[in-house]
Design a protein around this motif. Sequence first.
Motif, PDB file in Angstrom:
ATOM      1  N   ARG A 101       0.803  -1.221   0.000  1.00  8.39           N
ATOM      2  CA  ARG A 101       0.000   0.000   0.000  1.00  8.39           C
ATOM      3  C   ARG A 101       0.840   1.277   0.000  1.00  8.39           C
ATOM      4  O   ARG A 101       0.612   2.171  -0.795  1.00  8.39           O
ATOM      5  CB  ARG A 101      -0.896  -0.023   1.239  1.00  8.39           C
ATOM      6  N   TYR A 102       1.802   1.356   0.912  1.00 10.25           N
ATOM      7  CA  TYR A 102       2.552   2.618   1.045  1.00 10.25           C
ATOM      8  C   TYR A 102       3.759   2.701   0.129  1.00 10.25           C
ATOM      9  O   TYR A 102       4.265   3.780  -0.134  1.00 10.25           O
ATOM     10  CB  TYR A 102       3.023   2.803   2.492  1.00 10.25           C
ATOM     11  N   PHE A 103       4.273   1.565  -0.322  1.00  8.61           N
ATOM     12  CA  PHE A 103       5.496   1.574  -1.129  1.00  8.61           C
ATOM     13  C   PHE A 103       5.269   0.981  -2.513  1.00  8.61           C
ATOM     14  O   PHE A 103       6.213   0.665  -3.217  1.00  8.61           O
ATOM     15  CB  PHE A 103       6.623   0.860  -0.362  1.00  8.61           C
ATOM     16  N   ARG A 104       3.990   0.817  -2.832  1.00  4.83           N
ATOM     17  CA  ARG A 104       3.586   0.389  -4.173  1.00  4.83           C
ATOM     18  C   ARG A 104       4.252  -0.901  -4.643  1.00  4.83           C
ATOM     19  O   ARG A 104       4.578  -1.059  -5.810  1.00  4.83           O
ATOM     20  CB  ARG A 104       3.858   1.500  -5.189  1.00  4.83           C
ATOM     21  N   GLU A 105       4.468  -1.808  -3.710  1.00 11.36           N
ATOM     22  CA  GLU A 105       4.991  -3.100  -4.126  1.00 11.36           C
ATOM     23  C   GLU A 105       3.944  -3.834  -4.943  1.00 11.36           C
ATOM     24  O   GLU A 105       2.770  -3.868  -4.579  1.00 11.36           O
ATOM     25  CB  GLU A 105       5.316  -3.949  -2.888  1.00 11.36           C
ATOM     26  N   THR A 106       4.384  -4.424  -6.031  1.00 15.57           N
ATOM     27  CA  THR A 106       3.455  -5.143  -6.904  1.00 15.57           C
ATOM     28  C   THR A 106       3.494  -6.636  -6.596  1.00 15.57           C
ATOM     29  O   THR A 106       4.418  -7.135  -5.945  1.00 15.57           O
ATOM     30  CB  THR A 106       3.842  -4.939  -8.376  1.00 15.57           C
ATOM     31  N   ASP A 107       2.508  -7.345  -7.127  1.00 13.76           N
ATOM     32  CA  ASP A 107       2.490  -8.802  -6.983  1.00 13.76           C
ATOM     33  C   ASP A 107       3.769  -9.407  -7.566  1.00 13.76           C
ATOM     34  O   ASP A 107       4.306 -10.376  -7.029  1.00 13.76           O
ATOM     35  CB  ASP A 107       1.281  -9.389  -7.727  1.00 13.76           C
TER      36      ASP A 107
END
Length: 254
Positions: A101-107
């Motif tokens: 959510r906060y660091f935009r990590e993707t799947d």
Amino acid sequence: MTRIPLIAGNWKMHKTAREGVEAVTALKPLVAAVEGVDIVVCPPFTALADVGRALAGSNIELGAQDMHWEPQGAYTGEISGPMLWDLGCTYVIVGHSERRRYFRETDDDVGRKAVAAFAHELLPIICVGETLGERDAGRTEEVIARQLRWGTAGLDPAVGDRLVVAYEPVWAIGTGRAATGAEANRVSGLIRGWLAERFGEGAQQTRMLYGGSVTPENIGEFITQPEIDGALVGGASLDPPAFAAIVGAAAGGG
Ligand code: PGA
């Protein structure tokens, strides 16, 4: 073969190195007599070295909260698997919802991290879970299936028995509003079914954790579920007596 329960404490961005050492110094005697449960604490990176030293010879293992997928390189601010291994980490959380959510990590990032974890002898705790909006829209299964598919995409089919997956409904994290044991069990069973398609028999040994507002009061509701093998504990893991009580409940089967 029965699955060994696992209780992991995710300290998030809490505790300096000194405070971390104080916490595990208090925790060690409280869980020293516990057998048959894997106990892990995941301090911030800055406390790993000191907490790791303080844990030496105890029955508590060290884990990290995240890692980069490359072993080294020009990635300012990042920490690699070999660095964590060097500090004595045996577990690493990947794909926590706060990272997504906060660091935009993707799947896809999560999948790369999981592969890198195994490559460096770390056991990944892969986190999956739906937001409230996704749940209300009836998309829970679809979201988790997608997170799981990408999160395990690059893994060797032989690692299923060592894998740890944490089902953490995002709406239950840090809110004091835990899922029900029955619902967490239902989703965990679905996850195990999907894992079986990918990992075969090994999926029967994958440990499924529940995470989201776990406390000493409600751990029994989760640990007694047939598909749930432990918990990923945030807030309550910061308090040694509370965390020890959760570990004790897991040892007693609830
Ligand atoms: P919580 O956090 O126990 O504070 O809800 C769980 C987690 O984020 O892993």
